[in-house]
Design a protein around this motif. Structure first.
Motif, PDB file in Angstrom:
ATOM      1  N   SER A  19       0.821  -1.210   0.000  1.00 26.21           N
ATOM      2  CA  SER A  19       0.000   0.000   0.000  1.00 26.21           C
ATOM      3  C   SER A  19       0.855   1.261   0.000  1.00 26.21           C
ATOM      4  O   SER A  19       0.469   2.294  -0.543  1.00 26.21           O
ATOM      5  N   CYS A  20       2.024   1.173   0.636  1.00 28.56           N
ATOM      6  CA  CYS A  20       2.936   2.318   0.602  1.00 28.56           C
ATOM      7  C   CYS A  20       3.338   2.609  -0.840  1.00 28.56           C
ATOM      8  O   CYS A  20       3.443   3.768  -1.248  1.00 28.56           O
ATOM      9  N   ALA A  21       3.582   1.547  -1.594  1.00 26.34           N
ATOM     10  CA  ALA A  21       3.949   1.726  -2.995  1.00 26.34           C
ATOM     11  C   ALA A  21       2.829   2.414  -3.760  1.00 26.34           C
ATOM     12  O   ALA A  21       3.077   3.252  -4.635  1.00 26.34           O
ATOM     13  N   THR A  22       1.584   2.076  -3.429  1.00 30.03           N
ATOM     14  CA  THR A  22       0.450   2.722  -4.083  1.00 30.03           C
ATOM     15  C   THR A  22       0.468   4.220  -3.849  1.00 30.03           C
ATOM     16  O   THR A  22       0.367   5.024  -4.790  1.00 30.03           O
ATOM     17  N   ARG A  23       0.587   4.585  -2.592  1.00 26.99           N
ATOM     18  CA  ARG A  23       0.537   6.006  -2.235  1.00 26.99           C
ATOM     19  C   ARG A  23       1.676   6.775  -2.903  1.00 26.99           C
ATOM     20  O   ARG A  23       1.481   7.851  -3.476  1.00 26.99           O
ATOM     21  N   ILE A  24       2.875   6.229  -2.827  1.00 20.78           N
ATOM     22  CA  ILE A  24       4.041   6.912  -3.393  1.00 20.78           C
ATOM     23  C   ILE A  24       3.965   6.941  -4.915  1.00 20.78           C
ATOM     24  O   ILE A  24       4.235   7.957  -5.558  1.00 20.78           O
ATOM     25  N   THR A  25       3.572   5.809  -5.511  1.00 24.33           N
ATOM     26  CA  THR A  25       3.471   5.745  -6.971  1.00 24.33           C
ATOM     27  C   THR A  25       2.463   6.756  -7.498  1.00 24.33           C
ATOM     28  O   THR A  25       2.736   7.502  -8.452  1.00 24.33           O
ATOM     29  N   ASN A  26       1.289   6.792  -6.880  1.00 25.92           N
ATOM     30  CA  ASN A  26       0.259   7.725  -7.340  1.00 25.92           C
ATOM     31  C   ASN A  26       0.711   9.174  -7.205  1.00 25.92           C
ATOM     32  O   ASN A  26       0.434  10.006  -8.074  1.00 25.92           O
ATOM     33  N   ALA A  27       1.400   9.474  -6.116  1.00 23.93           N
ATOM     34  CA  ALA A  27       1.844  10.850  -5.899  1.00 23.93           C
ATOM     35  C   ALA A  27       2.936  11.244  -6.887  1.00 23.93           C
ATOM     36  O   ALA A  27       2.894  12.327  -7.490  1.00 23.93           O
ATOM     37  N   VAL A  28       3.927  10.365  -7.074  1.00 24.22           N
ATOM     38  CA  VAL A  28       5.057  10.708  -7.937  1.00 24.22           C
ATOM     39  C   VAL A  28       4.632  10.784  -9.391  1.00 24.22           C
ATOM     40  O   VAL A  28       5.159  11.587 -10.166  1.00 24.22           O
ATOM     41  N   ARG A  29       3.679   9.968  -9.781  1.00 24.60           N
ATOM     42  CA  ARG A  29       3.216  10.013 -11.172  1.00 24.60           C
ATOM     43  C   ARG A  29       2.570  11.351 -11.520  1.00 24.60           C
ATOM     44  O   ARG A  29       2.448  11.687 -12.695  1.00 24.60           O
ATOM     45  N   ARG A  30       2.161  12.114 -10.504  1.00 20.77           N
ATOM     46  CA  ARG A  30       1.552  13.421 -10.753  1.00 20.77           C
ATOM     47  C   ARG A  30       2.584  14.526 -10.948  1.00 20.77           C
ATOM     48  O   ARG A  30       2.218  15.652 -11.279  1.00 20.77           O
ATOM     49  N   VAL A  31       3.864  14.202 -10.733  1.00 20.04           N
ATOM     50  CA  VAL A  31       4.915  15.200 -10.948  1.00 20.04           C
ATOM     51  C   VAL A  31       5.089  15.404 -12.449  1.00 20.04           C
ATOM     52  O   VAL A  31       5.289  14.436 -13.191  1.00 20.04           O
ATOM     53  N   PRO A  32       5.013  16.633 -12.943  1.00 20.31           N
ATOM     54  CA  PRO A  32       5.188  16.880 -14.378  1.00 20.31           C
ATOM     55  C   PRO A  32       6.533  16.348 -14.878  1.00 20.31           C
ATOM     56  O   PRO A  32       7.568  16.562 -14.252  1.00 20.31           O
ATOM     57  N   GLY A  33       6.498  15.629 -15.987  1.00 18.32           N
ATOM     58  CA  GLY A  33       7.716  15.083 -16.569  1.00 18.32           C
ATOM     59  C   GLY A  33       7.983  13.642 -16.212  1.00 18.32           C
ATOM     60  O   GLY A  33       8.813  12.984 -16.842  1.00 18.32           O
ATOM     61  N   VAL A  34       7.282  13.110 -15.200  1.00 19.48           N
ATOM     62  CA  VAL A  34       7.473  11.713 -14.799  1.00 19.48           C
ATOM     63  C   VAL A  34       6.668  10.816 -15.734  1.00 19.48           C
ATOM     64  O   VAL A  34       5.472  11.046 -15.963  1.00 19.48           O
ATOM     65  N   GLU A  35       7.321   9.790 -16.273  1.00 19.68           N
ATOM     66  CA  GLU A  35       6.673   8.886 -17.220  1.00 19.68           C
ATOM     67  C   GLU A  35       6.253   7.571 -16.578  1.00 19.68           C
ATOM     68  O   GLU A  35       5.233   7.002 -16.928  1.00 19.68           O
ATOM     69  N   ASP A  36       7.058   7.075 -15.655  1.00 14.99           N
ATOM     70  CA  ASP A  36       6.727   5.795 -15.023  1.00 14.99           C
ATOM     71  C   ASP A  36       7.409   5.713 -13.669  1.00 14.99           C
ATOM     72  O   ASP A  36       8.451   6.355 -13.445  1.00 14.99           O
ATOM     73  N   VAL A  37       6.827   4.930 -12.772  1.00  9.81           N
ATOM     74  CA  VAL A  37       7.366   4.761 -11.425  1.00  9.81           C
ATOM     75  C   VAL A  37       7.325   3.281 -11.067  1.00  9.81           C
ATOM     76  O   VAL A  37       6.303   2.615 -11.270  1.00  9.81           O
ATOM     77  N   SER A  38       8.431   2.759 -10.560  1.00  8.14           N
ATOM     78  CA  SER A  38       8.493   1.380 -10.067  1.00  8.14           C
ATOM     79  C   SER A  38       9.013   1.412  -8.636  1.00  8.14           C
ATOM     80  O   SER A  38      10.058   2.002  -8.370  1.00  8.14           O
ATOM     81  N   VAL A  39       8.269   0.778  -7.736  1.00 11.03           N
ATOM     82  CA  VAL A  39       8.612   0.834  -6.313  1.00 11.03           C
ATOM     83  C   VAL A  39       8.794  -0.578  -5.774  1.00 11.03           C
ATOM     84  O   VAL A  39       8.005  -1.475  -6.069  1.00 11.03           O
ATOM     85  N   SER A  40       9.846  -0.782  -4.994  1.00  9.22           N
ATOM     86  CA  SER A  40      10.064  -2.032  -4.273  1.00  9.22           C
ATOM     87  C   SER A  40       9.944  -1.750  -2.790  1.00  9.22           C
ATOM     88  O   SER A  40      10.785  -1.056  -2.212  1.00  9.22           O
ATOM     89  N   VAL A  41       8.884  -2.277  -2.181  1.00  5.73           N
ATOM     90  CA  VAL A  41       8.690  -2.066  -0.747  1.00  5.73           C
ATOM     91  C   VAL A  41       9.754  -2.802   0.042  1.00  5.73           C
ATOM     92  O   VAL A  41      10.348  -2.262   0.985  1.00  5.73           O
ATOM     93  N   ASN A 117      -4.410   0.788   1.096  1.00 10.51           N
ATOM     94  CA  ASN A 117      -3.455   1.624   1.803  1.00 10.51           C
ATOM     95  C   ASN A 117      -3.527   1.378   3.291  1.00 10.51           C
ATOM     96  O   ASN A 117      -4.589   1.181   3.847  1.00 10.51           O
ATOM     97  N   HIS A 118      -2.358   1.434   3.907  1.00 10.83           N
ATOM     98  CA  HIS A 118      -2.274   1.261   5.340  1.00 10.83           C
ATOM     99  C   HIS A 118      -1.755   2.531   5.973  1.00 10.83           C
ATOM    100  O   HIS A 118      -1.321   3.456   5.313  1.00 10.83           O
ATOM    101  N   LEU A 119      -1.735   2.511   7.260  1.00 12.73           N
ATOM    102  CA  LEU A 119      -1.197   3.660   7.989  1.00 12.73           C
ATOM    103  C   LEU A 119       0.309   3.549   8.030  1.00 12.73           C
ATOM    104  O   LEU A 119       0.874   2.921   8.896  1.00 12.73           O
ATOM    105  N   HIS A 120       0.966   4.157   7.033  1.00  9.23           N
ATOM    106  CA  HIS A 120       2.417   4.067   6.959  1.00  9.23           C
ATOM    107  C   HIS A 120       3.018   5.449   6.910  1.00  9.23           C
ATOM    108  O   HIS A 120       3.907   5.739   6.136  1.00  9.23           O
ATOM    109  N   ASP A 121       2.517   6.296   7.788  1.00  6.08           N
ATOM    110  CA  ASP A 121       3.068   7.636   7.864  1.00  6.08           C
ATOM    111  C   ASP A 121       3.931   7.768   9.094  1.00  6.08           C
ATOM    112  O   ASP A 121       4.127   8.834   9.621  1.00  6.08           O
TER     113      ASP A 121
END
Length: 745
Positions: A19-41, A117-121
């Motif tokens: 779920s952490c990967a979901t949150r981070i992936t969704n947020a980073v993909r909104r950065v202008p110029g970013v084409e793809d995001v791959s996350v390893s928890v 998503n989990h509570l990973h803040d």
């Protein structure tokens, strides 16, 4: 002209489930110029593919930071892999040689977003758990709940408000995260389900249970974070094998310096009992090297001048002087850690299927919970409080946490377990695919054999075998030819004295001449020897017999009379036959594909008991691999990581065989670090064990939910068991996956 996109890797702190990967992936993909995001928890890394804008890196790190509890740090770019160089393992003066093999680069699929998503803040899962923000929150919630219970016992009329306050201590951060998840496109997060369930339970008067459920949820999240931290540490612990300092020789002096400062070509001293501080080549000395910490090789190896050693291995009984061959950031251990981390960013097909399945699973459970809460009271006159309570319990049962983590947890453990044994696999797809191969095509030189000739026969025509070897070694002293090195190595191993030679000269394609002890000696191929004298028929027959066994023969002449013959062959690895038998027992059919001459290939094949296709060009090997695939086989191709790329590219899995060369580690689908044929069957066994673990995890996740779903509808269980079904299944699945770290394969 469109500029090519580039990739940047980041170390991300604070995430420990998909779920952490979901949150981070969704947020980073909104950065202008970013084409793809791959996350390893499990590795704690993120790879961002983006345009050439220099400011994107800072924007990405800021975006991750705004999520709260996460931080991203850019990792240094990797040095490019060196170009593959053609490698020749010569089998004789008059014999051909087999080319090694070049790996094809395989890019795994980008990591897809998880769907809950989990509570990973709560910051990074490192250090003492009770000092982490997550641990502090859990302890605070627990203490508040304890105080509420005591207050309720002392002043019953305040119990409702006390439990409500205790619940809010934990629920407020959860609700905040639920809102963030919803704005990032994940409305069906476990936080949202928790908020709905807690508020609903409070409305129907089950405040005590609501507060307890929040606490149990936080405890489950804390346990999951601890388990993820341990799994991550299992591979990162390899980095601690390299000592912090090294003894550097410079200007005739030896001084202690940081191991990280060692440059290529530096000379270091390694004392008996010390860990080796860098990948290197032995310049002086001989010692037993314990490679178990790095390669999993249980038996220490005796190594001498010219042989490679790995950082992190242990020097045994001798003093060694080494030439550093890799910088600290690119030594064997660093490459292993980096490769495993990158591999964990690539999802296996099963993992991608589970992700897709969970997209529909959670909304369906949400609908089911609503129907359970509403339909019985409306249609059958059931009590609203009773059925709303059951609906809220089903909400908590519906969390897909354990299901979504079932596959990545097992894949990460399998990759880490392999790496600690010297079995490197680039991604979950490779790990999963290895278990399904039914045929394996192996190169000969450097794969089934050691890749260098050895003296197999000493047949003196005069004197004894030691005298024959002594004279031949005298002529070959100083030569770097593979056959010369084989003769010199045998002389050293047998303790044969090597007299000085004078007037030595190499005769291109024929042999070498010189004078030793007053005699004029010639050592060369049988054809070149016959040009100098007629070889007796009996000796010619012996030469022909040795050639028929795939051996190269060198003839020694002394003053133009026959002094003896020396036979050499690139011998099979010590475990080659046992490794091939293990593959056959696993249902994998081996075949040798070699560019070497048919006589040599068939001789090795007969010794190992496997079919041989010889005298093959690279396109021939590719054609044979495709023919095997047309017959319905899943084919792995194994080589020593140098050339022959077409066959590797055609195979379902390409495996590099060898001692951790740059080419092998950088470009193969998988690599066997210490070059044992038996490790190929261990790779297959590890893959099958991992897939069995995944099936067990899915059964645990879905089985527990099915049981508690039925018992909740029947009224046997309620909110407490429901949250335990979720957190308990998550912890069980993670613990089961971690068994792979210590599995015997």
């Amino acid at each position: 002209m469109v500029e090519a996109a580039t990739s940047t890797r980041y170390r991300v702190e604070g995430m420990d489930c998909p779920s952490c990967a979901t949150r981070i992936t969704n947020a980073v993909r909104r950065v202008p110029g970013v084409e793809d995001v791959s996350v390893s928890v499990t590795a704690g890394t993120m790879t961002v593919r983006h345009g050439p804008d220099a400011g994107i890196g800072e924007a990405v790190m800021r975006q991750v930071g705004t999520l709260g509890g996460y931080s991203a740090t850019a990792l240094p770019p990797r040095a490019p892999a060196p170009a593959a160089q053609e490698h020749h393992a010569c089998c004789g003066h008059s014999h051909g040689h087999d080319h090694g093999e070049d790996e094809h680069a395989t890019e795994g699929p980008g990591a897809e977003a998880g769907l809950h998503n989990h509570l990973h803040d709560q910051g990074p899962a490192s250090g003492s758990w009770w000092r982490s923000p997550r641990g502090v929150l859990t302890i605070a919630c627990g203490l508040t709940l304890g105080v509420a219970y005591l207050l309720g016992q002392a002043v019953p009329e305040l119990a409702h408000w006390a439990f409500t306050a205790a619940m809010l201590v934990g629920l407020v951060p959860i609700a905040r995260r639920a809102l963030v998840a919803a704005t990032l496109g994940t409305p069906f997060s476990i936080e949202m389900l928790m908020v709905i369930a807690a508020i609903g339970a409070t409305i129907i008067g089950a405040t005590e249970e609501a507060a307890a459920v929040v606490l149990l949820f936080l405890i489950g999240e804390l346990l999951e974070g601890v388990a993820a931290s341990r799994a991550r540490a299992s591979i990162q612990a390899l980095t601690h094998l390299v000592p912090a300092t090294a003894l550097l020789e410079r200007g005739g002096r030896t001084q202690e310096v940081p191991a990280a400062s060692l440059g290529l070509g530096a000379t270091i001293l390694v004392r008996p009992g010390d860990r080796i501080a860098a990948d290197g080549e032995i310049l002086e000395g001989e010692s037993v090297i314990d490679e178990a910490p790095v390669t999993g090789e249980s038996t220490p190896k005796r190594k001498g001048v010219g042989e490679p050693v790995f950082a992190g291995t242990v020097n045994g009984d001798g003093v060694l002087r080494l030439r550093v061959t890799a910088a600290a950031e690119d030594n064997t251990i660093a490459r292993i850690v980096r490769l495993v981390e990158e591999a964990q960013e690539n999802k296996a097909p099963t993992e991608r299927f589970i992700d897709r399945f969970s997209r529909f699973y959670t909304p369906l459970v949400l609908v089911l919970a609503a129907l359970v809460a509403v339909l019985p009271p409306l249609l059958a006159g059931g009590a609203w409080g009773e059925w709303v309570y059951k609906g809220l319990a089903i909400l908590l049962i519906g969390c897909p946490c354990a299901l979504v983590i079932s596959t990545p947890a097992a894949i990460a453990s399998g990759l880490s377990a392999g790496a600690r044994r010297g079995l490197l696999m680039k991604g979950g797809a490779v790990l999963e695919g290895l278990g399904s191969i039914t045929a394996i095509a192996l190169d000969k030189t450097g794969t089934l054999t050691e890749g260098r000739p050895r003296v197999t026969d000493l047949l003196p025509a005069e004197g004894d075998a030691r005298a024959l070897l002594s004279r031949a070694a005298a002529l070959e002293t100083g030569s770097s030819h593979p056959l010369a090195l084989a003769i010199l190595a045998r002389a050293e191993a047998d303790g044969v004295s090597v007299p000085p030679a004078s007037g030595s000269a190499a005769l291109g394609g024929k042999g070498v001449t010189g004078r030793v002890g007053g005699e004029s000696l010639f050592l060369g191929s049988p054809a070149a020897a016959k040009a100098r004298m007629a070889l007796p028929a009996a000796w010619q027959a012996r030469i022909d017999g040795l050639n028929g066994e795939g051996k190269s023969v060198s003839v020694l002449l002394a003053d133009d009379r026959l002094a003896g013959i020396i036979a050499m062959r690139d011998e099979p690895r010590g475990d080659a036959r046992a490794g091939l038998e293990a593959l056959k027992a696993a249902g994998v059919e081996p075949v040798m594909l070699t560019g070497d001459n048919r006589r040599t290939g068939e001789a090795i094949g007969a010794a190992l008991g496997l079919p041989v296709r010889a005298e093959l060009l690279p396109e021939d090997k590719q054609r044979i691999v495709r023919e095997m695939q047309v017959k319905g086989r899943r084919v792995a191709k194994v080589g020593d990581g140098i050339n022959d790329a077409p066959a590797l590219a055609a195979a379902d899995i390409g495996i590099a065989m060898g001692g951790g060369t740059d080419v092998a580690l950088e470009t193969a689908d998988a690599a066997v670090l210490h070059g044992r044929v038996m490790d190929l069957s261990r790779m297959v066994a590890l893959s099958r064990a991992t897939m069995a673990n995944i099936r067990q995890n899915i059964a645990i996740a879905l089985g527990l939910k099915a049981v508690f779903l039925v018992t909740t509808i029947l009224g046997v269980t309620g909110l407490w068991p429901a949250i335990l079904a979720d957190t308990g299944a998550t912890v069980l699945v993670t613990a089961n996956a971690m068994r792979l770290l210590t599995a015997r394969i």
